[in-house]
Scaffold this motif. Structure first.
Motif, PDB file in Angstrom:
ATOM      1  N   SER A  80       0.759  -1.283  -0.221  1.00  0.00           N
ATOM      2  CA  SER A  80      -0.043  -0.096   0.115  1.00  0.00           C
ATOM      3  C   SER A  80       0.738   1.219  -0.024  1.00  0.00           C
ATOM      4  N   THR A  81       1.769   1.309   0.819  1.00  0.00           N
ATOM      5  CA  THR A  81       2.961   2.371   0.805  1.00  0.00           C
ATOM      6  C   THR A  81       3.406   2.719  -0.334  1.00  0.00           C
ATOM      7  N   ARG A  82       3.915   1.464  -1.044  1.00  0.00           N
ATOM      8  CA  ARG A  82       4.427   1.475  -2.410  1.00  0.00           C
ATOM      9  C   ARG A  82       3.633   2.040  -3.462  1.00  0.00           C
ATOM     10  N   ALA A  83       2.246   1.784  -3.413  1.00  0.00           N
ATOM     11  CA  ALA A  83       1.501   2.256  -4.476  1.00  0.00           C
ATOM     12  C   ALA A  83       1.285   3.749  -4.042  1.00  0.00           C
ATOM     13  N   VAL A  84       1.001   4.295  -3.029  1.00  0.00           N
ATOM     14  CA  VAL A  84       0.647   5.589  -2.577  1.00  0.00           C
ATOM     15  C   VAL A  84       1.927   6.529  -3.017  1.00  0.00           C
ATOM     16  N   PHE A  85       3.358   5.760  -2.812  1.00  0.00           N
ATOM     17  CA  PHE A  85       4.594   6.513  -3.108  1.00  0.00           C
ATOM     18  C   PHE A  85       4.475   6.648  -4.806  1.00  0.00           C
ATOM     19  N   ALA A  86       3.979   5.785  -5.185  1.00  0.00           N
ATOM     20  CA  ALA A  86       4.242   5.819  -7.155  1.00  0.00           C
ATOM     21  C   ALA A  86       3.123   6.733  -7.498  1.00  0.00           C
ATOM     22  N   LEU A  87       1.806   6.883  -6.822  1.00  0.00           N
ATOM     23  CA  LEU A  87       0.992   7.742  -7.252  1.00  0.00           C
ATOM     24  C   LEU A  87       1.680   9.344  -7.072  1.00  0.00           C
ATOM     25  N   SER A  88       2.319   9.608  -5.913  1.00  0.00           N
ATOM     26  CA  SER A  88       2.542  10.561  -5.383  1.00  0.00           C
ATOM     27  C   SER A  88       3.855  10.956  -6.556  1.00  0.00           C
ATOM     28  N   LEU A  89       4.734  10.209  -7.023  1.00  0.00           N
ATOM     29  CA  LEU A  89       5.583  10.215  -7.822  1.00  0.00           C
ATOM     30  C   LEU A  89       4.911  10.772  -9.235  1.00  0.00           C
ATOM     31  N   ASP A  90       3.905   9.789  -9.505  1.00  0.00           N
ATOM     32  CA  ASP A  90       3.058  10.283 -11.025  1.00  0.00           C
ATOM     33  C   ASP A  90       2.783  11.593 -10.847  1.00  0.00           C
ATOM     34  N   ASN A  91       2.129  11.897  -9.774  1.00  0.00           N
ATOM     35  CA  ASN A  91       1.524  13.301  -9.716  1.00  0.00           C
ATOM     36  C   ASN A  91       2.610  14.347  -9.752  1.00  0.00           C
ATOM     37  N   THR A  92       3.860  14.177  -9.333  1.00  0.00           N
ATOM     38  CA  THR A  92       4.773  15.030  -9.371  1.00  0.00           C
ATOM     39  C   THR A  92       5.417  15.375 -10.831  1.00  0.00           C
ATOM     40  N   ARG A  93       5.558  14.049 -11.242  1.00  0.00           N
ATOM     41  CA  ARG A  93       5.915  13.937 -12.647  1.00  0.00           C
ATOM     42  C   ARG A  93       5.208  14.960 -13.580  1.00  0.00           C
ATOM     43  N   ASN A  94       3.943  14.477 -13.622  1.00  0.00           N
ATOM     44  CA  ASN A  94       2.989  15.269 -14.399  1.00  0.00           C
ATOM     45  C   ASN A  94       3.008  16.742 -14.071  1.00  0.00           C
ATOM     46  N   ARG A  95       3.008  17.271 -13.295  1.00  0.00           N
ATOM     47  CA  ARG A  95       3.272  18.641 -12.623  1.00  0.00           C
ATOM     48  C   ARG A  95       4.419  19.273 -13.582  1.00  0.00           C
ATOM     49  N   ILE A  96       5.625  18.511 -13.266  1.00  0.00           N
ATOM     50  CA  ILE A  96       6.724  18.889 -13.825  1.00  0.00           C
ATOM     51  C   ILE A  96       6.460  18.927 -15.368  1.00  0.00           C
ATOM     52  N   ALA A  97       5.862  18.056 -15.970  1.00  0.00           N
ATOM     53  CA  ALA A  97       5.478  17.849 -17.427  1.00  0.00           C
ATOM     54  C   ALA A  97       4.751  18.948 -17.834  1.00  0.00           C
ATOM     55  N   ARG A  98       4.008  19.575 -17.050  1.00  0.00           N
ATOM     56  CA  ARG A  98       2.794  20.822 -17.537  1.00  0.00           C
ATOM     57  C   ARG A  98       3.683  21.828 -17.406  1.00  0.00           C
ATOM     58  N   ILE A  99       5.079  22.109 -16.959  1.00  0.00           N
ATOM     59  CA  ILE A  99       5.930  23.260 -16.828  1.00  0.00           C
ATOM     60  C   ILE A  99       6.456  23.456 -18.018  1.00  0.00           C
TER      61      ILE A  99
END
Length: 99
Positions: A80-99
């Motif tokens: 579960s922690t790994r899945a939450v961490f992966a979602l957080s990383l995906d979210n951060t990656r998507n924010r960076i990609a928008r910039i």
């Protein structure tokens, strides 16, 4: 990942111990032979003497079951922690990609 491997190893060992206890609990003669107090005092044991040993072994089996469940819960929490961490990383990656 190393923690998961160690937990998996521990879970396998606990399940093997539980299986061995199950085999032992199914054999009254073996449990009677484990009653060392009576064996030392009287030199022999009766098959009916297995009840005290059986109670002790059933307690150990219940404890092993708790440990197996605890290890399974830890593995689940790690996943579960790994899945939450992966979602957080995906979210951060998507924010960076928008910039």
């Amino acid at each position: 990942l190393p923690l998961e491997h160690r937990l998996s190893w521990l879970r396998v060992r606990l399940e093997r111990a539980r299986m061995m206890l199950d085999q032992l609990l199914s054999n009254d003669e073996d449990m009677a032979a484990m009653y060392l107090t009576r064996l030392n005092r009287e030199g022999a044991v009766r098959i009916s003497d297995h009840l005290q040993v059986e109670l002790i072994l059933e307690t150990y089996r219940a404890r092993l079951e708790e440990l197996v469940d605890g290890v399974a819960e830890l593995v689940s929490q790690i996943d579960s922690t790994r899945a939450v961490f992966a979602l957080s990383l995906d979210n951060t990656r998507n924010r960076i990609a928008r910039i």
